[in-house]
Scaffold this motif. Structure first.
Motif, PDB file in Angstrom:
ATOM      1  N   ARG A  12       1.867   4.399-103.122  1.00  0.00           N
ATOM      2  CA  ARG A  12       1.919   5.501-102.168  1.00  0.00           C
ATOM      3  C   ARG A  12       0.681   6.375-102.225  1.00  0.00           C
ATOM      4  O   ARG A  12       0.694   7.476-101.757  1.00  0.00           O
ATOM      5  N   SER A  15      -0.571   8.159 -99.138  1.00  0.00           N
ATOM      6  CA  SER A  15       0.215   9.224 -98.540  1.00  0.00           C
ATOM      7  C   SER A  15       0.350  10.441 -99.442  1.00  0.00           C
ATOM      8  O   SER A  15       0.927  11.430 -99.055  1.00  0.00           O
ATOM      9  N   ASP A 327      10.362  -1.468-105.165  1.00  0.00           N
ATOM     10  CA  ASP A 327      10.663  -1.099-103.771  1.00  0.00           C
ATOM     11  C   ASP A 327       9.472  -1.467-102.878  1.00  0.00           C
ATOM     12  O   ASP A 327       8.389  -0.911-103.015  1.00  0.00           O
ATOM     13  N   TYR A 329       9.071  -1.146 -99.604  1.00  0.00           N
ATOM     14  CA  TYR A 329       8.963  -0.469 -98.308  1.00  0.00           C
ATOM     15  C   TYR A 329       8.086   0.773 -98.387  1.00  0.00           C
ATOM     16  O   TYR A 329       8.161   1.551 -99.339  1.00  0.00           O
ATOM     17  N   GLU A 330       7.271   0.955 -97.345  1.00  0.00           N
ATOM     18  CA  GLU A 330       6.351   2.096 -97.307  1.00  0.00           C
ATOM     19  C   GLU A 330       7.100   3.423 -97.369  1.00  0.00           C
ATOM     20  O   GLU A 330       6.621   4.395 -97.949  1.00  0.00           O
ATOM     21  N   ASN A 331       8.289   3.453 -96.766  1.00  0.00           N
ATOM     22  CA  ASN A 331       9.059   4.704 -96.783  1.00  0.00           C
ATOM     23  C   ASN A 331       9.967   4.822 -98.007  1.00  0.00           C
ATOM     24  O   ASN A 331      10.767   5.748 -98.113  1.00  0.00           O
ATOM     25  N   SER A 333      12.629   3.259 -98.928  1.00  0.00           N
ATOM     26  CA  SER A 333      14.042   3.366 -98.560  1.00  0.00           C
ATOM     27  C   SER A 333      14.976   2.843 -99.648  1.00  0.00           C
ATOM     28  O   SER A 333      16.083   3.365 -99.833  1.00  0.00           O
ATOM     29  N   THR A 348      13.848  13.837-100.518  1.00  0.00           N
ATOM     30  CA  THR A 348      13.012  13.895 -99.316  1.00  0.00           C
ATOM     31  C   THR A 348      11.903  12.854 -99.425  1.00  0.00           C
ATOM     32  O   THR A 348      11.671  12.284-100.508  1.00  0.00           O
ATOM     33  N   ASP A 349      11.193  12.639 -98.342  1.00  0.00           N
ATOM     34  CA  ASP A 349      10.086  11.675 -98.369  1.00  0.00           C
ATOM     35  C   ASP A 349       9.047  12.062 -99.421  1.00  0.00           C
ATOM     36  O   ASP A 349       8.519  11.203-100.147  1.00  0.00           O
ATOM     37  N   CYS A 350       8.748  13.364 -99.504  1.00  0.00           N
ATOM     38  CA  CYS A 350       7.753  13.818-100.490  1.00  0.00           C
ATOM     39  C   CYS A 350       8.258  13.602-101.912  1.00  0.00           C
ATOM     40  O   CYS A 350       7.502  13.212-102.808  1.00  0.00           O
ATOM     41  N   GLU A 353       7.839  10.045-103.068  1.00  0.00           N
ATOM     42  CA  GLU A 353       6.480   9.732-103.525  1.00  0.00           C
ATOM     43  C   GLU A 353       6.309  10.108-105.000  1.00  0.00           C
ATOM     44  O   GLU A 353       5.747   9.357-105.800  1.00  0.00           O
TER      45      GLU A 353
END
Length: 465
Positions: A12, A15, A327, A329-331, A333, A348-350, A353
């Motif tokens: 990641r 991002s 994992d 997946y970029e997100n 999940s 959360t997404d953050c 990461e």
């Protein structure tokens, strides 16, 4: 970062720039806390070498350095049929191994039996009766009405044991959740043999071994470059071959100083308060890092969510971190799903990461520190190049563990950038089965040759020839 190890898989990093400053700072704090650079690795290895040497003295030290009475490596020409009994933490395995006339080759037949939960805290008699039951079932299925008097048994008993002889072992302490009265401080061979004798099974234990020693010997049987055996699993350990002259606690026996003897290091006790590299600890370190964050930075992560499940010690194991690192997946999940399923938390997404980076840091730290034991043995023995046979769930299943450990060895042992790995850690042969059979074969071979060092029941051994 200096010395964080080999390049991570596509993660990641791209991002991370989008993360809020407070989470970026926390990731940096984690990197500072969990990164082990080259200088620190070398410092640990130097200390490790001293601890290995101390364990070989009469006074001893933190690392037991148990003498196993396995006197040398196989030459690949060992032959015969042997029973092997492997008492692990969850299962009991009975094997029959035939070492064939083809160099380094073997045939194996085996059955696995689940260790009943109640046995772990039952009586000694219940334990030995259960093991005898399993052996008897196996024998009756494969050797009905046959003479078993010349079928030697290699017993893999992977609990810390003191061995003054290869055919006996005094249990130092139970591990792996066992707590059976009347076994600690006792020789584990006679009670098993007595019950087998009562049942009319004239099976004799030719060798009691630890799985780490078995791993080394089994791997050396198929690969003569193998010099060290390791376990990287719930616990960590290693075995290697030492010269008797370098083992001061054997000096009173007046054995030939150049005679080799396998040492079962039991080095899981090395700096136990701080290092904690074994699979048992990886999930716990991750959990404690998150709890510290929750308690010291109010509402920084998991804001408004119930984090009470995270308060349970040792709730998470190494497989939890492995799932995060795997994992794809970029997100992230799958990481989100595992947190929701296991902990009732929706990051959360953050936060995802940060969780991914924390898992990478802890997994990398474990692999790099695990390499220190191998590097210490190589340093102590002046081994410039060899193969290391490794087994255990962390080695075989944790993502990137092998590559990260290999990178750490490169840094510790100062190989040139383009130089091929001189010490390679690779998947081991079946140490608990094939290794046990081979050690039984090696023991009988030296009895035949008149080398009786570390053998208690000479008469029993001679009946097996």
């Amino acid at each position: 970062m200096v010395g964080i190890g080999p390049k991570q898989p596509p993660s990641r990093k791209g991002s991370m720039h989008d993360l809020p400053q407070n989470l970026l700072q926390q990731i940096k704090d984690f990197e500072d806390a969990f990164t082990v650079d080259r200088a620190k690795l070398k410092e640990i290895v130097n200390h490790f070498v001293k601890e290995l040497e101390k364990g070989l003295t009469v006074e001893g030290g933190n690392i037991p350095m148990n003498v196993t009475w396995v006197l040398g490596f196989p030459d690949g020409d060992e032959q015969g049929t042997f029973l092997a009994l492997d008492m692990g933490g969850t299962n009991l395995r009975v094997c029959e191994i035939t070492l064939t006339d083809k160099k380094g080759a073997f045939d194996i037949t085996q059955s696995k039996y689940k260790m009943p939960e109640e046995l772990r805290t039952g009586t000694a008699e219940e334990l030995w009766e259960y093991i005898a039951d399993c052996l008897q079932q196996f024998i009756e299925h494969h050797h009905e009405n046959e003479d078993l008097a010349k079928l030697p048994l290699g017993f893999t008993f992977s609990y810390p044991a003191t061995q003054e002889y290869i055919d006996h072992g005094i249990l130092q302490r139970w591990t792996k959740g066992f707590d059976i009265d009347g076994v600690e401080g006792q020789d584990v061979v006679p009670p098993l043999e007595n019950i087998l004798k009562k049942r009319g099974l004239p099976i004799k234990v030719a060798a009691l071994i630890n799985d780490t020693t078995g791993t080394m010997i089994a791997s050396a049987y198929t690969d003569p470059e193998m010099k060290i055996g390791c376990i990287f699993g719930t616990g960590v350990n290693a075995a290697y071959m030492e010269d008797v002259g370098s083992v001061p606690k054997l000096a009173h026996m007046n054995l030939p100083p150049d005679m080799p003897v396998a040492i079962n290091c039991e080095y899981g006790a090395f700096d136990n308060e701080r290092v904690m590299t074994a699979g048992l600890y990886l999930g716990e370190i991750f959990r404690l890092a998150l709890i510290d964050l929750i308690d010291s930075h109010k509402d920084l992560i998991f804001k408004g969510q119930d984090t009470s499940k995270l308060r349970k010690p040792y709730l998470l194991d190494a497989s939890f971190l492995a799932a995060i690192e795997e994992d794809p997946y970029e997100n992230l999940s799958e990481t989100a799903d595992i947190f929701d399923r296991e902990l009732g938390i929706r990051p959360t997404d953050c936060e995802l990461e940060m969780l991914r980076r924390l898992a990478e840091l802890i997994g990398t730290r474990a692999a790099r520190l695990s390499a220190c034991g191998v590097a210490a043995i190589c340093t102590k023995k002046n081994i410039e190049s060899c193969h290391v046979g490794a087994d255990g769930s962390v080695f075989t299943k944790y993502p990137h563990f092998k590559a990260r450990g290999a990178q750490a060895l490169r840094e510790i042992l100062d190989w040139a950038p383009n130089e091929k790995d001189k010490v390679s850690i690779m998947a081991a042969e079946d140490g608990s089965g094939v290794g046990a059979a081979l050690i039984a074969a090696l023991t009988l071979k030296r009895v035949k040759a008149g080398n009786l060092a570390g053998i208690r029941n000479m008469d029993d051994m001679r009946t097996l020839l």
